[in-house]
Design a protein around this motif. Structure first.
Motif, short mmCIF file in Angstrom:
data_model
loop_
_atom_site.label_atom_id
_atom_site.label_comp_id
_atom_site.label_asym_id
_atom_site.label_seq_id
_atom_site.Cartn_x
_atom_site.Cartn_y
_atom_site.Cartn_z
N ILE A 217 46.12 22.98 30.73
CA ILE A 217 45.73 24.04 31.52
C ILE A 217 45.02 23.33 32.79
CG2 ILE A 217 44.05 25.97 31.75
CD1 ILE A 217 44.76 26.68 28.73
N LYS A 218 43.86 22.40 32.48
CA LYS A 218 43.00 22.16 33.42
C LYS A 218 43.58 21.11 34.44
CE LYS A 218 38.48 22.25 31.16
NZ LYS A 218 38.13 23.22 31.89
N LEU A 219 44.79 20.12 33.97
CA LEU A 219 45.66 19.41 34.93
C LEU A 219 46.54 20.25 35.89
CD1 LEU A 219 46.74 16.55 32.73
CD2 LEU A 219 45.26 16.35 34.61
N ILE A 220 46.66 21.55 35.31
CA ILE A 220 47.88 22.29 36.26
C ILE A 220 46.54 23.30 37.29
CG2 ILE A 220 49.26 24.31 36.22
CD1 ILE A 220 50.34 23.27 33.71
N PHE A 221 45.63 23.84 36.68
CA PHE A 221 44.93 24.80 37.50
C PHE A 221 43.58 24.20 38.00
CE2 PHE A 221 47.52 27.35 34.25
CZ PHE A 221 48.76 27.89 35.38
N GLY A 222 43.24 23.33 37.30
CA GLY A 222 41.80 23.07 37.59
C GLY A 222 40.75 23.00 36.60
N ASP A 223 39.63 22.38 37.04
CA ASP A 223 38.42 22.61 36.00
C ASP A 223 37.84 23.69 35.43
OD1 ASP A 223 38.79 19.93 34.93
OD2 ASP A 223 37.22 18.93 36.37
N GLU A 224 37.98 24.69 36.53
CA GLU A 224 37.28 25.98 36.09
C GLU A 224 37.97 26.89 35.20
OE1 GLU A 224 37.67 28.69 39.46
OE2 GLU A 224 38.62 27.21 40.68
N TYR A 225 39.18 26.57 34.87
CA TYR A 225 39.95 27.24 33.61
C TYR A 225 39.99 26.15 32.50
CZ TYR A 225 41.43 29.47 38.08
OH TYR A 225 41.40 30.43 38.97
N GLY A 226 40.46 27.08 31.56
CA GLY A 226 40.55 26.19 30.11
C GLY A 226 40.05 26.95 29.03
#
Length: 248
Positions: A217-226
């Motif tokens: 999730i973080k590699l696709i969308f960024g650290d603010e998600y997960g």
């Protein structure tokens, strides 16, 4: 001879180090994915044909329970094996969870219950929003084998879907044994950023696990998600998944 760095040079060096670390993370994730693909390599057509053969024999013999079980397994493997790296709509992920629950019922029977709650305005539209494939089922698997399987009495799993103006929030809850505060704290620390830690523990032995899902999730969308975890001993566990709204 001493070399002195000014503020701009120091920031540039830190940025360069961040880029190198990110590249290593992505390359490490790719290599691990390739390893898992080779480790779990199987001819899908052979698997489907074998399961269909078992199902046909069971129907001929009038053993409906085995026929239903093999049909559920074939559906589950077909979804799991193909195109793991793509985004799918929420509806497909939920259907996979329902099918996985059906398989688990053959083992747990009435001891296991699945509930779904949707706190959204437009139910049909929410189902079409995109999320990474194999986001939900691995967390339900964790909930069963590390939560409700270890408790006395009925295990209840709950999928709750809600949304803000920009985010999709999915909470997977169980009424299992829960976790100690220190264990929860350590897990949430690991879940803060994309990491290769899942290669060393949970994911390695138990398949696509919680840390692996969070990493994707973080590699696709960024650290603010997960993912974030809430849990107490004897009170079960809530796993909160935060995702961006993506329709296309």
């Amino acid at each position: 001879m001493r070399v002195f760095f000014n503020k701009e040079t120091h920031l540039a060096f830190e940025k360069f180090k961040e880029i190198i670390d990110t590249k290593e993370l992505i390359e490490g994730s790719k290599k691990h994915a390739e390893y898992l693909a080779l480790q779990n390599q199987i001819n899908p057509h052979f698997l489907y044909n074998t399961l269909e053969g078992i199902r046909s024999e069971a129907l001929i013999e009038g053993i409906d329970s085995i026929a239903n079980m093999t049909e559920a397994l074939a559906t589950f493997f077909r979804y799991t094996i193909s195109n793991v790296d793509k985004l799918v709509n929420l509806e497909a992920e939920i259907n996979n969870v329902k099918n996985y629950y059906k398989i688990q019922q053959f083992r747990f029977g009435d001891k296991l219950e699945l509930n779904m709650e949707f706190e959204v305005k437009d139910y049909e539209e929410i189902l079409q929003w995109k999320i990474p494939k194999l986001t939900l089922q691995p967390i339900f698997e964790n909930a069963i084998f590390h939560g409700v399987e270890r408790k006395i009495g009925k295990g209840i799993l709950t999928l709750k879907v809600s949304a803000t103006s920009q985010r999709l929030i999915v909470i997977i809850s169980d009424n299992g044994v829960g976790m100690e505060e220190e264990r929860v704290k350590k897990l949430n620390q690991k879940l803060r950023g994309a990491t290769l830690e899942y290669m060393k523990e949970d994911g390695g032995e138990k398949g696509i696990a919680l840390l692996n899902v969070n990493n994707r999730i973080k590699l696709i969308f960024g650290d603010e998600y997960g993912i974030y975890i809430y849990s107490k001993i004897g009170a079960g566990t809530d796993v909160e998944i935060t995702l961006p709204f993506i329709k296309d």
